[in-house]
Write a protein that holds these residues in place. Structure first.
Motif, PDB file in Angstrom:
ATOM      1  N   ALA A   1      16.711   2.472   2.016  1.00 52.69           N
ATOM      2  CA  ALA A   1      16.428   3.679   1.243  1.00 52.69           C
ATOM      3  C   ALA A   1      17.727   4.320   0.757  1.00 52.69           C
ATOM      4  O   ALA A   1      17.816   4.758  -0.390  1.00 52.69           O
ATOM      5  N   ARG A   2      18.725   4.347   1.610  1.00 49.93           N
ATOM      6  CA  ARG A   2      20.013   4.928   1.226  1.00 49.93           C
ATOM      7  C   ARG A   2      20.628   4.161   0.053  1.00 49.93           C
ATOM      8  O   ARG A   2      21.108   4.751  -0.917  1.00 49.93           O
ATOM      9  N   GLU A   3      20.624   2.839   0.159  1.00 51.23           N
ATOM     10  CA  GLU A   3      21.202   2.016  -0.907  1.00 51.23           C
ATOM     11  C   GLU A   3      20.494   2.268  -2.233  1.00 51.23           C
ATOM     12  O   GLU A   3      21.137   2.398  -3.283  1.00 51.23           O
ATOM     13  N   ASN A  47       0.010  11.220  -2.563  1.00 48.52           N
ATOM     14  CA  ASN A  47       1.427  11.074  -2.200  1.00 48.52           C
ATOM     15  C   ASN A  47       2.062  12.316  -1.592  1.00 48.52           C
ATOM     16  O   ASN A  47       3.279  12.378  -1.432  1.00 48.52           O
ATOM     17  N   GLN A  48       1.269  13.324  -1.223  1.00 49.54           N
ATOM     18  CA  GLN A  48       1.854  14.575  -0.756  1.00 49.54           C
ATOM     19  C   GLN A  48       2.601  14.431   0.571  1.00 49.54           C
ATOM     20  O   GLN A  48       3.681  15.004   0.755  1.00 49.54           O
ATOM     21  N   ARG A  49       2.040  13.673   1.491  1.00 51.65           N
ATOM     22  CA  ARG A  49       2.731  13.490   2.778  1.00 51.65           C
ATOM     23  C   ARG A  49       4.018  12.678   2.601  1.00 51.65           C
ATOM     24  O   ARG A  49       5.047  12.977   3.217  1.00 51.65           O
ATOM     25  N   LEU A  50       3.954  11.674   1.743  1.00 53.86           N
ATOM     26  CA  LEU A  50       5.164  10.896   1.473  1.00 53.86           C
ATOM     27  C   LEU A  50       6.224  11.757   0.778  1.00 53.86           C
ATOM     28  O   LEU A  50       7.425  11.617   1.045  1.00 53.86           O
ATOM     29  N   GLU A  51       5.796  12.638  -0.106  1.00 55.58           N
ATOM     30  CA  GLU A  51       6.736  13.542  -0.776  1.00 55.58           C
ATOM     31  C   GLU A  51       7.494  14.380   0.258  1.00 55.58           C
ATOM     32  O   GLU A  51       8.712  14.567   0.147  1.00 55.58           O
ATOM     33  N   PHE A  52       6.787  14.887   1.238  1.00 54.97           N
ATOM     34  CA  PHE A  52       7.397  15.696   2.297  1.00 54.97           C
ATOM     35  C   PHE A  52       8.487  14.904   3.021  1.00 54.97           C
ATOM     36  O   PHE A  52       9.599  15.395   3.246  1.00 54.97           O
ATOM     37  N   LEU A  53       8.185  13.659   3.357  1.00 56.17           N
ATOM     38  CA  LEU A  53       9.162  12.821   4.058  1.00 56.17           C
ATOM     39  C   LEU A  53      10.313  12.429   3.142  1.00 56.17           C
ATOM     40  O   LEU A  53      11.489  12.463   3.543  1.00 56.17           O
ATOM     41  N   GLY A  54       9.992  12.062   1.919  1.00 56.96           N
ATOM     42  CA  GLY A  54      11.036  11.621   0.994  1.00 56.96           C
ATOM     43  C   GLY A  54      12.054  12.691   0.705  1.00 56.96           C
ATOM     44  O   GLY A  54      13.253  12.394   0.532  1.00 56.96           O
ATOM     45  N   ASP A  55      11.617  13.928   0.637  1.00 55.52           N
ATOM     46  CA  ASP A  55      12.534  15.047   0.426  1.00 55.52           C
ATOM     47  C   ASP A  55      13.583  15.095   1.537  1.00 55.52           C
ATOM     48  O   ASP A  55      14.771  15.335   1.277  1.00 55.52           O
ATOM     49  N   ARG A  56      13.170  14.830   2.764  1.00 56.49           N
ATOM     50  CA  ARG A  56      14.097  14.864   3.908  1.00 56.49           C
ATOM     51  C   ARG A  56      15.029  13.656   3.897  1.00 56.49           C
ATOM     52  O   ARG A  56      16.221  13.785   4.206  1.00 56.49           O
ATOM     53  N   LEU A  86       9.888   3.862   4.725  1.00 57.41           N
ATOM     54  CA  LEU A  86       8.908   3.351   5.689  1.00 57.41           C
ATOM     55  C   LEU A  86       8.766   1.838   5.603  1.00 57.41           C
ATOM     56  O   LEU A  86       8.492   1.166   6.601  1.00 57.41           O
ATOM     57  N   ASP A  87       8.958   1.298   4.420  1.00 56.78           N
ATOM     58  CA  ASP A  87       8.789  -0.133   4.199  1.00 56.78           C
ATOM     59  C   ASP A  87       9.967  -0.943   4.727  1.00 56.78           C
ATOM     60  O   ASP A  87       9.785  -2.035   5.280  1.00 56.78           O
ATOM     61  N   HIS A 130       0.822  -1.215   0.000  1.00 53.89           N
ATOM     62  CA  HIS A 130       0.000   0.000   0.000  1.00 53.89           C
ATOM     63  C   HIS A 130       0.856   1.265   0.000  1.00 53.89           C
ATOM     64  O   HIS A 130       0.425   2.315  -0.481  1.00 53.89           O
ATOM     65  N   LEU A 131       2.093   1.156   0.498  1.00 54.18           N
ATOM     66  CA  LEU A 131       2.979   2.322   0.502  1.00 54.18           C
ATOM     67  C   LEU A 131       3.355   2.732  -0.917  1.00 54.18           C
ATOM     68  O   LEU A 131       3.391   3.918  -1.247  1.00 54.18           O
ATOM     69  N   LEU A 132       3.627   1.759  -1.757  1.00 56.41           N
ATOM     70  CA  LEU A 132       3.946   2.066  -3.147  1.00 56.41           C
ATOM     71  C   LEU A 132       2.723   2.622  -3.858  1.00 56.41           C
ATOM     72  O   LEU A 132       2.822   3.590  -4.623  1.00 56.41           O
ATOM     73  N   SER A 133       1.564   2.024  -3.601  1.00 57.11           N
ATOM     74  CA  SER A 133       0.332   2.501  -4.216  1.00 57.11           C
ATOM     75  C   SER A 133       0.084   3.966  -3.865  1.00 57.11           C
ATOM     76  O   SER A 133      -0.272   4.779  -4.727  1.00 57.11           O
TER      77      SER A 133
END
Length: 228
Positions: free
Chosen positions: A136-138, A41-50, A129-130, A22-25
């Motif tokens: 995520a770094r890799e 995806n707006q909230r995820l965008e905020f986190l992903g930027d960081r 998150l998954d 569901h995270l990818l969706s």
């Protein structure tokens, strides 16, 4: 939740199989497609930027241990800016799996730089998150790849460099003007001209005004530096 065949194929391009699909969706769902039962995806965008910012800051410090903050900042900006995120998104074809509302679909949303960049950041957050920060770094380091090693060239902002060149010679800052706008509404092409006090000028085109301005400045600066 079961992912579609298209999203399963995207997992392969991304290099990560989601334990929580569901995270990818959510990461590929634009606000134009959200409903009370479907998050965008707006909230995820905020986190992903960081998350992206932290990974790139670490990578730059590790790459050049002698670099000052003044040297690192433009390199960092070049790696995390929306244009770079959109370029990476195109390489793994995020556009093919974006979930868009009808209006965005008709206006060419799958090719829009802002939407692709936002989706890339959201996907980064989904992986974080998954599976955690290390995974995520890799993924980020793998997808950004040679960009990190060649960032010195990308970090040079052509408009700033041209302005500094002009002011060092007693000229006013360069002026930019829109020459023409062509193409359909969903895929516009802007042609921009940049002109110096001394009369030298150059033109360039791009899908965004900023991109065209940068390319025009880059072309003119290269010409002026060659002449001098």
């Amino acid at each position: 939740m079961k992912l579609s065949a298209e999203l399963r194929a995207f997992e392969g391009r991304l290099g990560h199989r989601f334990a929580a699909p569901h995270l990818l969706s959510e990461a590929v769902t634009h606000a134009s497609m959200s409903t009370p039962n479907r998050d965008d995806n707006q909230r995820l965008e905020f986190l992903g930027d960081r998350v992206l910012g932290l990974v790139m800051a670490e990578a730059l410090l590790d790459k050049d241990r002698a670099a000052s903050e003044g040297q690192l900042a433009p390199r960092f900006n070049a790696l995390v800016r929306k244009e770079t995120c959109a370029d990476v998104a195109r390489e793994i074809d995020i556009g093919a799996v974006l979930r868009l509302g009808r209006s965005e679909m008709l206006s060419g949303g799958r090719r829009k730089q802002a939407l692709l960049g936002d989706a890339m950041e959201a996907v980064i957050a989904a992986v974080y998150l998954d599976a955690g920060f290390d995974t995520a770094r890799e993924m980020i380091l793998r997808l950004w790849g040679v960009r990190i090693g060649s960032v010195d060239a990308d970090a040079r902002d052509a408009k700033t460099a041209l302005q500094e060149w002009a002011q060092a010679r007693g000229q006013q800052p360069p002026s930019y003007a829109l020459v023409k706008r062509s193409g359909p509404d969903h895929a516009p092409v802007f042609t921009i001209a940049v002109t110096l006090d001394s009369g030298e000028t150059a033109q360039a085109s791009g899908s965004a005004k900023r991109q065209a301005e940068q390319e025009a400045a880059k072309d003119l600066l290269a010409r002026m530096e060659q002449d001098t």
